[in-house]
Design a protein around this motif. Structure first.
Motif: not given
Lengths: 489, 95
Positions: A388-406
């Motif tokens: 889902x990309x909820x913190x604190x998880x690897x999916x969260x960090x990954x999706x946060x970075x992708x979101x910031x880059x977008x």
């Protein structure tokens, strides 16, 4: 760069294990023979990662002392050892979880499973360390053959149909890839990535070849709309096999696509990258919605794999700089790859244990599971957190970075898709969890605690990536840009 | 001249094979179409190897080595697919 035999051993050790399995088939149980080789391969991957991190340089070996363009090199750079570590940890988790007492599956099936596990591992290590287009082809074929056999392992009619369909898709992908290799060789007479990087031009032949190779690899990665083979294949295989297929096998062709567009022909963001991201976005939206409608847990997880593979393709337009490995889109995409690998392996293994305990995996009838199998369900929930990309998880960090880059790139539609995909993932994960937490008192077969523990450990790995968000930046940039091997040091 | 002819023949084979691979619904025909694409791709590699003759060599060995590997892979894949097909078309049996 450091000359080291370790990449060669990483590819060879599982093959040696395979030979040992074949020799000892009559006398010793297959898991006992395979176990030392699993341990050794794990040790090799971890020590390679340690060496690359301490020396800040890739490990290189030119086979037979022949340099490119004639020779083949194996080169473990930052991305390579990162993915090899992911592979090693997932494989070890799968091996522990598949370690069953003597009763159960037929001995022939067990033998095939352990043999294919080792074959798959060798092929993955080769795909992650290979440096030329032809070696990629060999690695992909090793991978496809082992994966198709794993799908057909059960021998039921449904599994055979799924395996045949998978094989046909994989073959169409390989032959398109090979045609692309032929065009590239005809144009440049070089197959080595570093050599090609220096001379490749974005002309018609090169772009046509890259398009052929990319589409072929997309069929193997199961990117929408070439995904039709994946759900029956991954849902029909035995759970430990599905875990390897979903977590690792679809990632190797993706890495090769990434190497083609970053190492071989670094282009400024243009139409090809936009098309790939568009297909990825379509995969996230369409396949998440289909996952919501599945009645069986394993099919739901398989459709979720399709959606999560879509996220990987979003990274292509998010690396606009001249050095893409310094952009956050690069790190975000690769972290997504790793955290999805851990989370999906844990989810499939958990689904397998649930199936063993209840005798079915119908989502609507999971009631009472939480009380009977808390460890398995906790692993499932933690893995879902990462999807889902909820913190604190690897999916969260990954999706946060992708979101910031977008957002930085001004690609609002990618940002919207990332957010929508997270919400859809929450729907399908919570739907399964909600049913499992409901009241009920189903008859439950006992499942050994160490196997549940292995699943939980994999889920915790996905979680742990969230706690070291800045470490991978440096690791993933080691060995870039690609440099040609001038002479043997 | 002959290289161009073979190149065009290879392209035609790839085209026919791809058409068959996409259009035909049955797995056996898809498998045959895959082999047709394979033959076209191998022919393209042959043309690429032959073009080195212009530089004074008898032929470039690298594409030939790739074609040998490609043929082995295609053969093994066809055998695997045929085995799966045979199992599927046979009578229902317990594994």
């Amino acid at each position: 760069m450091m000359v080291s035999l370790l990449p060669v051993w990483a590819v060879l050790t599982p093959v040696l294990g395979l030979c040992a399995l074949l020799l000892c088939e009559r006398w010793i149980r297959p898991e006992r023979v395979a176990a030392p080789f699993v341990g050794l391969s794990l040790y090799l991957s971890l020590s390679m990662t340690y060496q690359v991190m301490t020396s800040q340089a890739p490990l290189v070996y030119a086979l037979g002392g022949w340099l490119p363009p004639l020779g083949l090199t194996l080169r473990a750079d930052g991305v390579g050892v990162f993915l090899m570590t992911l592979t090693a940890l997932v494989m070890t988790g799968v091996a522990v979880c598949a370690w069953t007492p003597s009763e159960g599956a037929s001995s022939r099936g067990r033998f095939s499973f352990w043999a294919l596990l080792l074959a798959l591992w060798s092929a993955l290590n080769l795909a992650f360390t290979a440096q030329d287009l032809f070696n990629f082809f060999v690695a992909l074929e090793m991978l496809s053959f082992a994966a198709v056999a794993l799908v057909a392992l059960d021998g039921t009619r449904g599994a055979l149909v799924a395996a045949l369909r998978y094989l046909l898709f994989a073959l169409a992908g390989s032959i398109l890839y090979l045609l692309g290799v032929g065009l590239i060789y005809g144009r440049y007479a070089v197959l080595d990535l570093a050599g090609l990087r220096e001379i490749a031009q974005p002309d018609t032949v090169t772009l046509a070849a890259l398009a052929l190779m990319t589409v072929g690899l997309m069929a193997k990665t199961a990117l929408f709309p070439l995904h039709l083979w994946l759900p029956p294949a991954h849902a029909g295989a035995p759970a430990p096999a599905s875990a390897m297929l979903s977590a690792l096998v679809v990632k190797a062709p993706f890495l090769i696509i990434l190497r083609l567009w970053v190492d071989l022909l670094p282009l400024p963001a243009a139409a090809p990258q936009q098309i790939m991201a568009g297909l990825g976005a379509a995969a996230i939206l369409v396949c998440s919605v289909i996952a919501l409608r599945q009645q069986r847990l394993k099919l739901m997880i398989a459709y979720s794999t399709l959606a999560q593979v879509g996220y990987l393709f979003l990274m292509f337009p998010l690396m606009p700089g001249p050095a893409p490995w310094q952009d956050i889109g690069w790190t975000g995409g690769l972290l997504q790859l790793a955290s999805h690998g851990f989370a999906k392996a844990a989810m499939f293994l958990a689904a397998g244990l649930i199936y063993e305990a209840l005798g079915h995996d119908r989502v609507a009838e999971l009631g009472g599971l939480a009380r009977r199998q808390p460890v398995t369900l906790a692993a499932f929930a933690i893995a879902g957190l990462s999807l889902m990309g909820l913190p604190p998880s690897g999916g969260f960090i990954a999706k946060l970075l992708l979101l910031t880059a977008a957002v930085e790139a001004g690609a609002w539609w990618i940002a919207a898709v990332i957010l929508a995909g997270g919400i859809l993932a929450a729907f399908y994960v919570f739907r399964a969890l909600g049913h499992a937490l409901a009241d009920g008192d189903p008859p439950v077969a006992p499942v050994a605690l160490y196997r549940q523990g292995a699943v939980l450990a994999l889920a915790l790995c996905a979680l742990a990536i969230g706690f070291v968000p800045l470490r991978p930046f440096a690791l993933l940039a080691i060995g870039r840009p690609l440099e040609a091997l001038e002479a043997l040091p | 001249m002959s290289a161009t002819l073979f190149g065009l023949a290879g392209a035609a084979l790839v085209g026919i094979g791809l058409f068959g691979l996409i259009v035909h619904p049955t797995a056996l025909r898809k498998l045959l179409a895959f082999n047709l694409v394979g033959a076209g791709v191998f022919l393209v590699f042959g043309v690429v190897a032959r073009r080195a003759a212009a530089a004074g060599l008898a032929g470039d060995p690298v594409p030939q080595a790739i074609v040998i590997t490609g043929i082995v892979v295609a053969f093994a894949a066809t055998a695997l697919a045929a085995t799966l097909l045979a199992r599927l078309s046979g009578p229902e049996e317990e594994p």
